[in-house]
Design a protein around this motif. Structure first.
Motif, PDB file in Angstrom:
ATOM      1  N   ARG A  12       0.831  -1.202   0.000  1.00 22.25           N
ATOM      2  CA  ARG A  12       0.000   0.000   0.000  1.00 22.25           C
ATOM      3  C   ARG A  12       0.864   1.249   0.000  1.00 22.25           C
ATOM      4  NH1 ARG A  12      -5.287  -0.792   1.600  1.00 22.25           N
ATOM      5  NH2 ARG A  12      -5.495   1.267   0.660  1.00 22.25           N
ATOM      6  N   ILE A  14       0.480   5.338   0.424  1.00 21.76           N
ATOM      7  CA  ILE A  14      -0.351   6.479   0.779  1.00 21.76           C
ATOM      8  C   ILE A  14       0.364   7.735   0.308  1.00 21.76           C
ATOM      9  CG2 ILE A  14      -1.351   7.848   2.648  1.00 21.76           C
ATOM     10  CD1 ILE A  14      -2.739   5.167   2.211  1.00 21.76           C
ATOM     11  N   VAL A  16       0.274  11.568   0.582  1.00 16.15           N
ATOM     12  CA  VAL A  16      -0.274  12.689   1.338  1.00 16.15           C
ATOM     13  C   VAL A  16       0.042  13.974   0.595  1.00 16.15           C
ATOM     14  CG1 VAL A  16      -0.134  14.020   3.470  1.00 16.15           C
ATOM     15  CG2 VAL A  16      -0.099  11.511   3.557  1.00 16.15           C
ATOM     16  N   ALA A  28       1.066  13.203   8.049  1.00 17.25           N
ATOM     17  CA  ALA A  28       2.197  12.349   7.676  1.00 17.25           C
ATOM     18  C   ALA A  28       2.858  11.774   8.926  1.00 17.25           C
ATOM     19  CB  ALA A  28       3.210  13.130   6.849  1.00 17.25           C
ATOM     20  N   PHE A  31       0.829   8.841  10.128  1.00 16.61           N
ATOM     21  CA  PHE A  31       1.078   7.623   9.351  1.00 16.61           C
ATOM     22  C   PHE A  31       2.405   6.980   9.741  1.00 16.61           C
ATOM     23  CE2 PHE A  31      -2.162   9.128   6.257  1.00 16.61           C
ATOM     24  CZ  PHE A  31      -2.891   7.945   6.161  1.00 16.61           C
ATOM     25  N   PHE A  36       3.889   3.094   8.819  1.00 15.95           N
ATOM     26  CA  PHE A  36       4.217   3.280   7.406  1.00 15.95           C
ATOM     27  C   PHE A  36       5.674   3.704   7.262  1.00 15.95           C
ATOM     28  CE2 PHE A  36      -0.283   3.124   6.976  1.00 15.95           C
ATOM     29  CZ  PHE A  36      -0.549   2.835   5.650  1.00 15.95           C
ATOM     30  N   VAL A  38       8.590   5.773   5.927  1.00 16.29           N
ATOM     31  CA  VAL A  38       8.802   7.122   5.395  1.00 16.29           C
ATOM     32  C   VAL A  38      10.203   7.149   4.787  1.00 16.29           C
ATOM     33  CG1 VAL A  38       8.930   9.583   5.906  1.00 16.29           C
ATOM     34  CG2 VAL A  38       7.342   8.114   7.191  1.00 16.29           C
ATOM     35  N   MET A 112       4.554   5.581   2.879  1.00 14.63           N
ATOM     36  CA  MET A 112       3.870   6.866   2.869  1.00 14.63           C
ATOM     37  C   MET A 112       4.796   7.920   2.259  1.00 14.63           C
ATOM     38  SD  MET A 112       3.492  10.106   4.300  1.00 14.63           S
ATOM     39  CE  MET A 112       4.594   9.982   5.682  1.00 14.63           C
ATOM     40  N   LYS A 114       4.833  12.007   1.358  1.00 14.78           N
ATOM     41  CA  LYS A 114       4.144  13.278   1.586  1.00 14.78           C
ATOM     42  C   LYS A 114       4.859  14.387   0.820  1.00 14.78           C
ATOM     43  CE  LYS A 114       4.220  17.336   4.066  1.00 14.78           C
ATOM     44  NZ  LYS A 114       5.225  18.200   4.708  1.00 14.78           N
TER      45      LYS A 114
END
Length: 354
Positions: A12, A14, A16, A28, A31, A36, A38, A112, A114
């Protein structure tokens, strides 16, 4: 949540995004505490964001190259900004993103990313994720435009000394409207949620529950330990600007469009499923913004053309004056040389006689 593309991958992503200064760093950070990955390195915390940005350097540089090539800014008011970025894309950029994103999922199922700049190229991310067999979900942070304009003026206004405060505010408000309208339009076919910054600070559990439902994230991610970390991380006092326009000197028509955009965004953030006429509402606002921008551009073009003509006339006058002065100086120089020559000649004659 809008209709999502069918993808049952366990991996997955994500993404942002949203207009800058809309709370993207806060969500962020949440998450990150939900487990998640980063991608490192990230932008360092500073006075404008003491709790950290959670903004990975690679996407920032990647998007900066694209926007520079396209001739747009992070906060850009041009209605065709996303189209300009799409035209600037080439296979090298696509390959670069595919390679980097593939590396992030090596050993990670949850990633994730962002970056507010992603608002100009969301389809690039969804296409790349699909190629890699990754499910993607968009989290768009929304914040009242007066708060965003005030925040950007506080922290970034000094970077644009060539602009007056009014010019800076107008550009930022145009960018806020345009970025949100563009992002909404470009993600309609994707799994997405809109999250209110004010709502997130007031009751993060409710906001995250909305995100989990909208993006079909497993509830098991919110462990007691993660919840405790998020409780310690969320700091409502960092919201330092209010939802009022104060004494800002902004065009009423632009403020009205911003309020319309905010109302439509807020309705999407509060609704479990956006209403069927949601897209039509945003399209109507977009048409109004494009018309206002086109009218303003025409007026600005007329103003610029007038100033250019005046500058040209002034330049011609100054140029003629400079030429005349140069000619006069040259003539004076010749007269002086002739006079000096006559004096020297006479002196030479006297010396010869002597």
């Amino acid at each position: 949540m809008s209709a999502a593309t069918s993808n049952t991958s366990t991996k997955r992503l994500i993404l942002v995004t949203g207009a800058g200064r809309s709370g993207t760093s806060t969500i962020a950070g949440v998450f990150a505490r939900l487990g998640f990955h980063v991608p490192l390195p990230v932008l360092k915390a500073n006075a404008s964001n003491p709790r950290g940005f959670y903004e990975s350097w690679w996407p920032v540089k990647f998007h900066n190259r694209l926007t520079k090539r396209a001739g747009i800014e992070l906060t850009d008011g041009q209605p065709n900004a996303a189209h300009l970025v799409a035209k600037a894309l080439d296979e090298k950029a696509r390959t670069s993103l595919r390679s980097w994103l593939s590396e992030q999922f090596s050993g990670n199922d949850l990633v994730m990313v962002k970056d507010p700049r992603a608002a100009w190229a969301p389809s690039l991310w969804s296409e790349t994720a699909q190629e890699l067999g990754v499910s993607i979900g968009y989290v768009t942070m929304i914040r009242h435009p007066s708060e965003v304009v005030g925040s950007r003026s506080t922290y970034y206004g000094a970077r644009r000394p060539a602009l007056s405060e009014r010019q800076f505010d107008i550009r930022n408000l145009c960018g806020w409207i345009n970025q949100n309208l563009t992002l909404e339009r470009e993600t309609r076919s994707q799994a997405r949620v809109f999250v209110s910054y004010a709502g997130l600070l007031a009751d993060w559990r409710s906001s995250i529950g909305h995100v989990f439902d909208g993006l079909s994230l497993p509830a098991s991610l919110l462990t007691p330990a993660a919840a405790a970390e998020i409780d310690a991380f969320i700091e409502p006092s960092l919201r330092r600007h209010g939802q009022d326009w104060g004494d800002r000197d902004l065009p009423p028509a632009l403020v009205d469009l911003a309020e319309q955009t905010w109302a439509a965004l807020e309705a999407n953030a509060e609704a479990a499923v956006p209403t069927s006429d949601s897209a039509a509402v945003f399209d109507e606002i977009s048409a109004g913004y494009e018309q206002l921008y086109s009218d303003a551009a025409a007026i600005a073009q007329d103003h610029t053309a007038t100033r250019a003509r005046l500058a040209l006339k002034r330049g011609r006058r100054e140029g003629r004056r400079e030429v005349q002065e140069a000619i006069a100086e040259r003539r004076l120089s010749r007269r002086i040389r002739r006079k000096v020559g006559g004096v020297l000649s006479a002196a030479k004659g006297r010396l010869t006689k002597g």
